[in-house]
Design a protein around this motif. Structure first.
Motif, PDB file in Angstrom:
ATOM      1  N   GLN A  53       0.698  -1.300   0.166  1.00 40.68           N
ATOM      2  CA  GLN A  53       0.002   0.043   0.080  1.00 40.68           C
ATOM      3  C   GLN A  53       0.786   1.059  -0.223  1.00 40.68           C
ATOM      4  N   SER A  54       1.875   1.297   0.679  1.00 37.20           N
ATOM      5  CA  SER A  54       2.681   2.453   0.855  1.00 37.20           C
ATOM      6  C   SER A  54       3.608   2.510  -0.680  1.00 37.20           C
ATOM      7  N   GLY A  55       3.797   1.558  -1.530  1.00 34.49           N
ATOM      8  CA  GLY A  55       4.065   1.868  -2.834  1.00 34.49           C
ATOM      9  C   GLY A  55       2.959   2.253  -3.707  1.00 34.49           C
ATOM     10  N   GLN A  56       1.675   1.947  -3.456  1.00 34.28           N
ATOM     11  CA  GLN A  56       0.465   2.401  -4.116  1.00 34.28           C
ATOM     12  C   GLN A  56       0.486   3.927  -3.793  1.00 34.28           C
ATOM     13  N   ALA A  57       0.557   4.313  -2.543  1.00 33.13           N
ATOM     14  CA  ALA A  57       0.609   5.732  -2.128  1.00 33.13           C
ATOM     15  C   ALA A  57       1.676   6.382  -2.667  1.00 33.13           C
ATOM     16  N   ALA A  58       2.867   6.161  -3.109  1.00 30.82           N
ATOM     17  CA  ALA A  58       3.886   6.807  -3.482  1.00 30.82           C
ATOM     18  C   ALA A  58       3.607   7.043  -4.970  1.00 30.82           C
ATOM     19  N   GLU A  59       3.127   5.878  -5.885  1.00 33.37           N
ATOM     20  CA  GLU A  59       2.836   6.096  -7.196  1.00 33.37           C
ATOM     21  C   GLU A  59       1.754   6.917  -7.378  1.00 33.37           C
ATOM     22  N   LEU A  60       0.608   7.144  -6.589  1.00 33.83           N
ATOM     23  CA  LEU A  60      -0.299   8.013  -6.626  1.00 33.83           C
ATOM     24  C   LEU A  60      -0.010   9.585  -6.572  1.00 33.83           C
ATOM     25  N   ILE A  61       0.995   9.631  -5.546  1.00 33.31           N
ATOM     26  CA  ILE A  61       1.455  10.834  -5.344  1.00 33.31           C
ATOM     27  C   ILE A  61       2.364  11.322  -6.330  1.00 33.31           C
ATOM     28  N   GLN A  62       3.178  10.398  -7.010  1.00 34.73           N
ATOM     29  CA  GLN A  62       3.960  10.807  -8.145  1.00 34.73           C
ATOM     30  C   GLN A  62       3.212  11.154  -9.345  1.00 34.73           C
ATOM     31  N   GLN A  63       2.151  10.478  -9.685  1.00 36.66           N
ATOM     32  CA  GLN A  63       1.142  10.560 -10.746  1.00 36.66           C
ATOM     33  C   GLN A  63       0.601  12.072 -10.631  1.00 36.66           C
ATOM     34  N   ALA A  64       0.478  12.512  -9.559  1.00 40.33           N
ATOM     35  CA  ALA A  64      -0.349  13.998  -9.429  1.00 40.33           C
ATOM     36  C   ALA A  64       0.839  15.126  -9.195  1.00 40.33           C
ATOM     37  N   GLY A  65       2.014  14.517  -9.187  1.00 43.36           N
ATOM     38  CA  GLY A  65       3.041  15.699  -9.075  1.00 43.36           C
ATOM     39  C   GLY A  65       3.016  16.232  -7.531  1.00 43.36           C
ATOM     40  N   LEU A  66       2.661  15.640  -6.629  1.00 43.29           N
ATOM     41  CA  LEU A  66       2.540  16.110  -5.133  1.00 43.29           C
ATOM     42  C   LEU A  66       3.432  15.665  -4.377  1.00 43.29           C
ATOM     43  N   GLU A  67       4.706  15.296  -4.911  1.00 43.37           N
ATOM     44  CA  GLU A  67       5.581  14.818  -4.090  1.00 43.37           C
ATOM     45  C   GLU A  67       6.227  15.865  -3.108  1.00 43.37           C
ATOM     46  N   ASN A  68       6.796  15.657  -1.891  1.00 40.73           N
ATOM     47  CA  ASN A  68       7.092  16.569  -0.911  1.00 40.73           C
ATOM     48  C   ASN A  68       8.674  16.779  -1.637  1.00 40.73           C
ATOM     49  N   LYS A  69       9.057  18.195  -1.685  1.00 44.48           N
ATOM     50  CA  LYS A  69      10.514  18.665  -2.286  1.00 44.48           C
ATOM     51  C   LYS A  69      11.486  17.768  -1.104  1.00 44.48           C
ATOM     52  N   PRO A  70      12.563  17.551  -1.807  1.00 42.35           N
ATOM     53  CA  PRO A  70      13.383  16.966  -1.045  1.00 42.35           C
ATOM     54  C   PRO A  70      13.956  17.842   0.058  1.00 42.35           C
ATOM     55  N   GLY A  71      14.379  17.571   1.432  1.00 47.89           N
ATOM     56  CA  GLY A  71      14.733  18.887   2.299  1.00 47.89           C
ATOM     57  C   GLY A  71      15.729  18.292   3.262  1.00 47.89           C
ATOM     58  N   GLU A  72      16.555  19.137   3.776  1.00 50.55           N
ATOM     59  CA  GLU A  72      17.276  18.800   4.820  1.00 50.55           C
ATOM     60  C   GLU A  72      16.944  19.947   5.986  1.00 50.55           C
ATOM     61  N   THR A  73      17.324  19.575   6.983  1.00 48.64           N
ATOM     62  CA  THR A  73      17.039  20.310   8.232  1.00 48.64           C
ATOM     63  C   THR A  73      18.555  20.782   9.003  1.00 48.64           C
ATOM     64  N   VAL A  74      18.609  21.790   9.368  1.00 49.99           N
ATOM     65  CA  VAL A  74      19.686  22.433  10.275  1.00 49.99           C
ATOM     66  C   VAL A  74      19.252  22.494  11.783  1.00 49.99           C
ATOM     67  N   LEU A  75      19.637  21.784  12.577  1.00 48.74           N
ATOM     68  CA  LEU A  75      19.137  21.956  14.059  1.00 48.74           C
ATOM     69  C   LEU A  75      20.266  22.809  14.843  1.00 48.74           C
ATOM     70  N   VAL A  76      19.907  23.601  15.547  1.00 47.89           N
ATOM     71  CA  VAL A  76      20.880  24.548  16.519  1.00 47.89           C
ATOM     72  C   VAL A  76      20.458  24.249  17.882  1.00 47.89           C
ATOM     73  N   THR A  77      21.461  23.923  18.663  1.00 53.15           N
ATOM     74  CA  THR A  77      21.213  23.568  19.917  1.00 53.15           C
ATOM     75  C   THR A  77      22.331  24.302  20.830  1.00 53.15           C
ATOM     76  N   ASP A  78      22.438  24.275  22.298  1.00 53.04           N
ATOM     77  CA  ASP A  78      23.687  24.614  22.867  1.00 53.04           C
ATOM     78  C   ASP A  78      23.955  23.397  23.942  1.00 53.04           C
ATOM     79  N   PRO A  79      25.199  22.778  23.720  1.00 54.44           N
ATOM     80  CA  PRO A  79      25.349  21.480  24.318  1.00 54.44           C
ATOM     81  C   PRO A  79      25.577  21.740  26.026  1.00 54.44           C
ATOM     82  N   ASP A  80      25.704  23.116  26.311  1.00 54.82           N
ATOM     83  CA  ASP A  80      26.034  23.248  27.571  1.00 54.82           C
ATOM     84  C   ASP A  80      24.938  23.888  28.729  1.00 54.82           C
TER      85      ASP A  80
END
Length: 720
Positions: A53-80
């Motif tokens: 079913q996950s493959g079916q979902a991915a195919e439906l999303i791709q056919q509609a052009g609704l894929e989430n754009k690939p992304g990255e996240t930068v996390l900022v914390t204070d170790p102290d």
């Protein structure tokens, strides 16, 4: 075996034209290395792994052009301690400036502060597809590192699908380099113990290593049909070194044995080809047949493993039948030079099968008791496998030494909306997108307290399709992923779409893909087992012309596999071995491991089985009684089997020291199985069964009448 067989013809030509055979082998390896350099190995793409079913979902999303754009996240914390907002804001501004300047970046979003005030994240959208993003992620990592260098008081770390994959591949490369550094000297040391001479010890290692290199080269063009799922290099090294050394060892030991009996070099090579060479071919075909069972799983990762393993086994068999006889003919008696005095004298003093002969004596004298005790021991070790749990690998099975793994865990701890995401897609046949149903679903899911909607993300629509992203508040574990997915698929989504007639829906996303993939592997396992056991049973019946031998082979294979699975369960579903093997127990076995281990163990166990049975059958055909034939065959092959098993166990044990959990589990499973197979199974269970069956074991073969022992050696054996 017939002296007119194909293996003998090939060996004779190689022995009488050694330089041609050696030259052709070097040319083969050179061409393979050239292919590896000229043809880039293809990796699996996201669409290759779609299933259920996950493959079916991915195919439906791709056919509609609704894929989430690939992304990255930068996390900022204070170790102290608490995060300094002013310092973090300055760092974020620099990050945004650097990221925006990169061609690979499509958009840099606004910073999102954690409710607990301890962290802030910067979302980054990349251009192109996931594959394009993977090619450019290093540029983002470099930019993040520059900002980190300028702000030593903060922890500025990047994570995301692409950077996490890059970190995993880096770990795999490091593991592979470590395995090479350890396995080569260990294997050479074991060969030195087995032969007591440097040249004889070096030949199997050299041929095995060249077979590994050639196989990786030949796999490169094949990767366009069977893309690398990420484990090909490790598997080729693991299996290539094991079978490459084994095949050379079988051949070399028999050739040396025949020379000691007074045969000339070429004659000794021909006899080795007719006996051990034939066993090498049969065991190689058995491994290939077993590995072909992975194609039944219809999984791209398994298909790549199967293809690469088949190639390396075929190359190893080819090398043992061609260049090895050429080397032996060219070297002659010099193959036993230079000798290591202490080891050489020790080998001569022990003699062939000296230790195994003593171990075998009580087994042959009391076969029923030996069979009962050994069967109880194997069953006891296999019993824990009944409680084996299998789950897909995830964050909790990845090495904590990978920085992106720690960052992802910190990100999810500070931002629940960055946890396990599920994509719910609905498509209306020829109508408007089912926004109302997804809106109802979002309200019900968030209202249950088990899911959250990512901030700023709305229901995405295109044509007749709509997609909603929901994030589970559960921890990122496989068990929680399955529970969340079952809640969505089993109640929340069907309820929301109950009144939306003519609508197709599916739940997908990365976590859903992992659950579906694990379930597919469990579903395919019975078919793989039937395929492998069925074909190997037919092959053994054809090779030895005996139904009983084929059935015994199948039974012993299952015994080794059961012991392997039991050991895996004891080690990796409990915590007692964590300190010993440097891992944190996930409480389960990675889902692809049992299926892969079953296939490869059936193939590898045939190495010893075919070789040992071949020696026993030789003795039976000479007219010895079943008991004497078993004694002679086991003792004459014990040295080779012990040496070969030691090589396999050591190589597999090296993989148990690596960082990736999958490699640890595979290494432990194979090492335990081979150790039990080469000792308890081959020296106790197999002899006791053959003695109890007697001449019936070889039915319907026409055996010569049993004769009385003629030589002093045979009389000595019979008296034991």
């Amino acid at each position: 075996m017939s002296r007119r067989s194909m293996t003998v013809h090939v060996a004779r030509w190689s022995a009488t034209h050694p330089w041609r055979a050696i030259g052709l082998w070097l040319l083969l390896v050179g061409v393979a290395v050239g292919l590896m350099i000229a043809v880039p190995t293809q990796k699996t793409k996201a669409a290759d792994t779609w299933i259920g079913q996950s493959g079916q979902a991915a195919e439906l999303i791709q056919q509609a052009g609704l894929e989430n754009k690939p992304g990255e996240t930068v996390l900022v914390t204070d170790p102290d301690g608490p995060l300094d907002r002013r310092a973090a804001t300055t760092a974020l501004a620099q990050l945004k400036q650097k990221m925006t300047a990169l061609d690979a970046v499509d958009n840099v979003g606004d910073a999102v502060w954690a409710e607990n005030g301890k962290a802030v994240l910067l979302p980054i959208e990349l251009k192109g597809s996931d594959d394009d993003a993977a090619d450019n992620v290093d540029k983002l990592v470099a930019a993040t590192a520059e900002v980190q260098q300028a702000h030593q008081g903060l922890a500025i770390q990047q994570t995301g699908s692409q950077s996490l994959d890059a970190g995993i591949w880096k770990q795999v490369g490091s593991d592979l380099a470590r395995a090479e550094k350890l396995s080569l000297p260990i294997t050479f040391g074991l060969m030195l113990l087995a032969f007591g001479a440097l040249i004889a010890a070096g030949i199997p290692v050299l041929l095995a290593f060249s077979a590994v290199g050639a196989a990786l080269g030949f796999y490169a063009p094949l990767s366009y049909l069977f893309p690398d799922g990420g484990s090909v290099a490790n598997v080729v090294l693991l299996i290539g070194m094991a079978v490459g050394v084994d095949y050379s060892l079988f051949y070399l030991k028999r050739e040396r044995e025949e020379r000691r009996r007074g045969h000339g070099t070429v004659d000794a090579v021909e006899i080795a080809a007719a006996t051990s060479g034939h066993s090498v071919v049969v065991s190689g075909v058995a491994v290939i047949v077993s590995m072909a069972g992975l194609y039944v799983a219809q999984d791209p990762v398994f298909s790549s493993m199967a293809t690469a393993t088949i190639v390396v086994v075929a190359v190893a068999v080819l090398g043992s039948l061609t260049v090895l006889p050429a080397l032996l003919a060219k070297l002659g008696h010099r193959v036993d030079r230079p000798r290591v005095p202490l080891l050489w004298r020790l080998n001569r003093r022990i003699g062939p099968g000296g230790i195994s002969r003593r171990l075998l004596a009580p087994v042959l004298r009391f076969p029923k008791a030996a069979l009962l005790i050994s069967a109880v021991a194997v069953i006891a070790l296999a019993v824990p496998a009944l409680g084996m749990k299998t789950e897909p690998g995830g964050l909790n099975t990845l090495p904590q030494s990978i920085p992106e793994v720690k960052t992802m865990q910190q990100l999810q701890a500070n931002f629940p909306s960055q946890g396990m995401a599920y994509e719910v897609v609905g498509r209306t046949d020829g109508g408007k997108p089912p926004v109302a149903a997804l809106t109802e679903l979002q309200q019900a899911a968030v209202g249950s307290g088990q899911f959250v909607a990512p901030p700023g993300q709305q229901i995405r629509t295109a044509g007749d399709t709509a997609v909603l992203t929901l994030v589970s508040v559960r921890p990122d574990t496989n068990e929680d992923a399955r529970v969340a997915l079952e809640q969505l698929r089993g109640s929340l989504v069907p309820s929301a779409f109950a009144t939306a007639s003519g609508t197709t829906w599916a739940v997908g996303g990365e976590n859903a893909e992992g659950v579906d993939s694990g379930q597919n592997q469990r579903d395919k396992l019975p078919y793989v087992i039937a395929f492998v056991l069925g074909l190997t049973l037919v092959m053994m019946a054809f090779t030895f012309r005996s139904v009983a031998i084929a059935l015994v082979t199948t039974l012993l294979n299952l015994a080794s596999v059961g012991a392997c699975f039991g050991a895996l369960t004891l080690v990796f579903q409990n915590t007692w071995a964590e300190g010993l093997l440097d891992f944190t127990s996930p409480g389960f076995i990675v889902s692809w491991i049992p299926l892969f281990l079953f296939v490869i163990l059936v193939g590898l166990s045939m190495d010893y089985h075919v070789f040992v049975l071949g020696r026993i059958r030789e003795a039976v055909q000479e007219g010895l009684s079943p008991r004497e034939a078993v004694r002679k065959g086991i003792t004459e092959s014990a040295g080779v089997v012990t040496s070969a098993a030691a090589v396999m166990v050591s190589v597999f044990a090296v993989f148990a020291t690596l960082g990736m959990m999958e490699m640890k589990q595979m290494g432990i499973g194979l090492a335990v199985a081979v150790l039990i197979d080469a000792t308890l199974v081959r020296i106790v269970i197999l002899p006791s069964i053959l003695v109890l069956l007697g001449r019936k074991a070889w039915w319907p073969n026409k055996l010569p009448a049993a004769r009385t022992p003629r030589t002093e050696e045979e009389r000595e054996l019979a008296a034991v």
